[in-house]
Design a protein around this motif. Structure first.
Motif, PDB file in Angstrom:
ATOM      1  N   ASN A   1     -22.721  95.448  20.196  1.00  7.99           N
ATOM      2  CA  ASN A   1     -22.393  95.984  18.877  1.00  7.99           C
ATOM      3  C   ASN A   1     -22.258  94.857  17.868  1.00  7.99           C
ATOM      4  OD1 ASN A   1     -21.534  97.293  16.623  1.00  7.99           O
ATOM      5  ND2 ASN A   1     -20.017  98.571  17.692  1.00  7.99           N
TER       6      ASN A   1
ATOM      7  N   GLN B   1     -20.203 105.323  13.651  1.00 11.28           N
ATOM      8  CA  GLN B   1     -19.022 104.909  12.887  1.00 11.28           C
ATOM      9  C   GLN B   1     -18.877 105.826  11.683  1.00 11.28           C
ATOM     10  OE1 GLN B   1     -19.013 100.754  11.744  1.00 11.28           O
ATOM     11  NE2 GLN B   1     -19.503 100.153  13.848  1.00 11.28           N
ATOM     12  N   GLN B   2     -17.648 106.250  11.421  1.00  9.42           N
ATOM     13  CA  GLN B   2     -17.426 107.212  10.337  1.00  9.42           C
ATOM     14  C   GLN B   2     -17.920 106.668   8.996  1.00  9.42           C
ATOM     15  OE1 GLN B   2     -13.711 109.289  10.411  1.00  9.42           O
ATOM     16  NE2 GLN B   2     -13.909 110.058   8.314  1.00  9.42           N
ATOM     17  N   SER B   3     -17.697 105.388   8.759  1.00  9.29           N
ATOM     18  CA  SER B   3     -18.118 104.826   7.468  1.00  9.29           C
ATOM     19  C   SER B   3     -19.631 104.888   7.312  1.00  9.29           C
ATOM     20  CB  SER B   3     -17.626 103.385   7.331  1.00  9.29           C
ATOM     21  OG  SER B   3     -18.090 102.622   8.429  1.00  9.29           O
ATOM     22  N   TYR B   4     -20.355 104.692   8.409  1.00  7.07           N
ATOM     23  CA  TYR B   4     -21.813 104.741   8.303  1.00  7.07           C
ATOM     24  C   TYR B   4     -22.299 106.184   8.157  1.00  7.07           C
ATOM     25  CZ  TYR B   4     -26.689 103.537   8.699  1.00  7.07           C
ATOM     26  OH  TYR B   4     -28.027 103.374   8.419  1.00  7.07           O
TER      27      TYR B   4
END
Ligand code: FDA
Length: 501
Positions: A344, A121-124
């Motif tokens: 998930n 995930q981009q945020s992670y």
């Protein structure tokens, strides 16, 4: 050969090394790659390059006289067995409280892994590597990595009735009936080939219990993708069964001397060699690169390396666990060794979990659902050099996997409660529920922006670079090779543009 001077030497042929080899050779720079494992292209006496998980032989483990299976028990006894001690494809490297599984051979971990190709995930990603422009990663380098690796997705209508994915359908059903989301995960195993395996029109690999000791067919490992493309330039040479033991500044003429030991497959020393390289790329993996750099610093070969070298190692929050399903939920006697699904639950603020629904391909009905849970574990180990043994060691305390167990337990306790099922306590020991003393996803030890600059350059030593999983600070929230590949693509592009022109 000893005395040679080469422009670029790459230590290791896994994801970081393979990306480096392709991009340097495409830029016209000859690459000398040094790999401690074998080139897995010659069939054994059974006509196959690799052995399967049920009948491991000398091709399975890296210099072990007994197998060291991740799930090494079954129904009250150890299933490990005697094997010839050879240069096998899977290393199980033992440190205190942690054994780390790694691939050995041309292609590194890509030879042995499950092929799950997951973009985090981009945020992670932004959280773990804040100094990297995430927008650029997600618009350019992640797509480039996925395309080059040959990532594909399973045909879900085929999947929904294929016998070999009964285990995954049970894993999906029991998770979703307990309130968890599952998702299909892309893979580098060719699912069209697998369809032919299921239809019995092609020799079986994933459907013949092949994975952790290599796949004879179907899998697009790095030797078939990045390394094949690098070899096609005519500028790549690979020395196999060569282990790099020392890197130090050359006495004259700049660059670095690189010492290596050549072995035969039985472990006998064939030769000691020293070459000089203008540039050296450390791509020996999180453990291999960290061990080498820590010992070079401590032994005075590279004394000015930053103190952050060796720090920030993590197991990507890995923990394994298995459940015993109800009698009406058989998981199948035929199981594809290639996973297709993940649970998930990463968004859970009480403990993020991304759990691979893993196969347990024993050939008999076991009713077992096996999971490799990836969790957000804050603990970090450190590599140090132990003067008395002359070896780099990893400091990982026995309690440090507990946050991973706690997070995974919330998910699987819930599934067990909703399904009226229990844990299997016989796979990781006798009465041991959690596979918490080993990992598949070593990350860190030479963290980007801490031990290196923002592109993997080692400060104080122009021409030395780190370009593998050791750059990632211990966690990436999903199976890591896509992240390692994309980051290597980003870094090598910058290095070629700024250091090599
Ligand atoms: P990698 O370990 O791939 O390569 C390093 C290479 O350097 C090796 O070939 C090694 O032999 C060589 N080397 C080390 N020291 C050396 C020295 N001193 N001299 C010369 N050569 C040296 N990931 C994922 O995303 N999806 C998945 O499904 C799985 N599944 C999985 C299953 C199993 C059983 C394992 C063991 C691992 C996985 N992984 C995975 C993890 C994945 O394979 C791993 O993260 C990457 O291979 C790491 O890539 P690197 O480039 O960092 O090193």
């Amino acid at each position: 050969a000893t005395g040679d001077r080469v422009p670029a030497l790459v230590i290791g042929s896994g994801y970081g090394g393979a990306v480096t080899a392709l991009r340097l050779t495409q830029a016209g720079i000859p690459v000398t790659m040094v790999e401690m494992g074998q080139n897995w292209n010659a069939p054994g006496s059974d006509g196959k390059v690799f052995c399967n998980m049920i009948k491991p032989d000398g091709r399975s483990f890296w210099f072990r006289s007994k197998t060291d299976m991740p799930t090494d028990y079954f129904s009250g006894g150890s299933i490990d067995k005697a094997i010839p001690s050879d240069a096998g494809v899977l290393a199980s490297e033992h440190f205190a409280n942690m054994r780390v599984y790694q691939g050995r051979g041309v292609g590194g971990g890509s030879l042995v892994n499950g092929g799950m190709a997951v973009t985090p995930q981009q945020s992670y990603f932004q959280e773990i590597l804040p100094s990297v422009d995430a927008g650029q990663m997600y618009s350019t380098y992640f797509p480039r990595a996925n395309q080059m690796l040959g990532v594909n997705s399973v045909d879900q209508s085929w999947w929904s009735s294929a016998a070999c994915y009964q285990f995954a359908r049970v894993g999906k059903k029991t998770a979703e009936a307990s309130g968890y989301k599952t998702e299909f995960i892309p893979n580098v195993y060719d699912f069209n080939y697998m369809k032919q395996e299921q239809a019995n029109t092609a020799p079986r690999s994933a459907l013949a219990q092949e994975v952790i000791f290599g796949n004879n067919y179907g899998k697009k490992s790095l030797d078939k993708t990045y390394l094949a493309a690098a070899a096609a330039t005519g500028k790549l040479s690979i020395s196999t069964l060569h282990t790099v033991t020392k890197v130090a500044p050359a006495a004259t003429g700049g660059g670095y001397t690189v010492q290596m030991t050549q072995n035969d497959v039985n472990g006998n020393v064939v030769a000691q060699k020293t070459v000089t390289a203008d540039r050296v790329f450390f791509a020996a993996g999180s453990v291999g690169t960290s061990k080498l750099l820590v010992s070079m610093k401590a032994q005075g070969a590279l004394p000015n390396l930053p103190s952050a070298v060796g720090a920030g190692w993590g197991n990507n929050g890995n923990v394994m666990v298995a459940r015993a399903n109800q009698g009406w939920d058989p998981t199948g006697t035929l199981q594809s060794a290639i996973p297709t699904l993940g649970i998930n639950n990463w968004a859970d603020p009480n403990g993020p979990v991304f759990a691979e629904i893993a196969p347990f391909p024993s050939g008999i009905e076991t009713w077992v659902s096996l999971y490799l849970a990836i969790t957000k574990n804050p603990n970090r180990g450190t590599f140090t050099f132990d003067q008395s043994s002359g070896a780099s060691v990893l400091n990982w305390q026995s309690g440090w996997t507990q946050p991973s167990i706690d997070a995974a337990k919330r998910v699987f306790d819930t599934i067990n409660k909703k399904q009226g099922t229990i844990y299997r306590t016989d796979l990781f020991g006798v009465y041991k529920t959690w596979g918490d003393d080993f990992c598949y996803h070593p990350l860190g030890g030479c963290v980007l922006g801490q031990a290196t600059d923002n592109y993997g350059r080692l400060p104080g030593y122009p021409g030395l670079y780190v370009i593998d999983g050791s750059l990632i600070p211990g966690s990436t929230g999903v199976n890591p090779f896509v992240t390692i590949t994309a980051l290597a693509e980003r870094n090598i592009e910058n290095i070629i543009a700024n250091d090599l022109h």
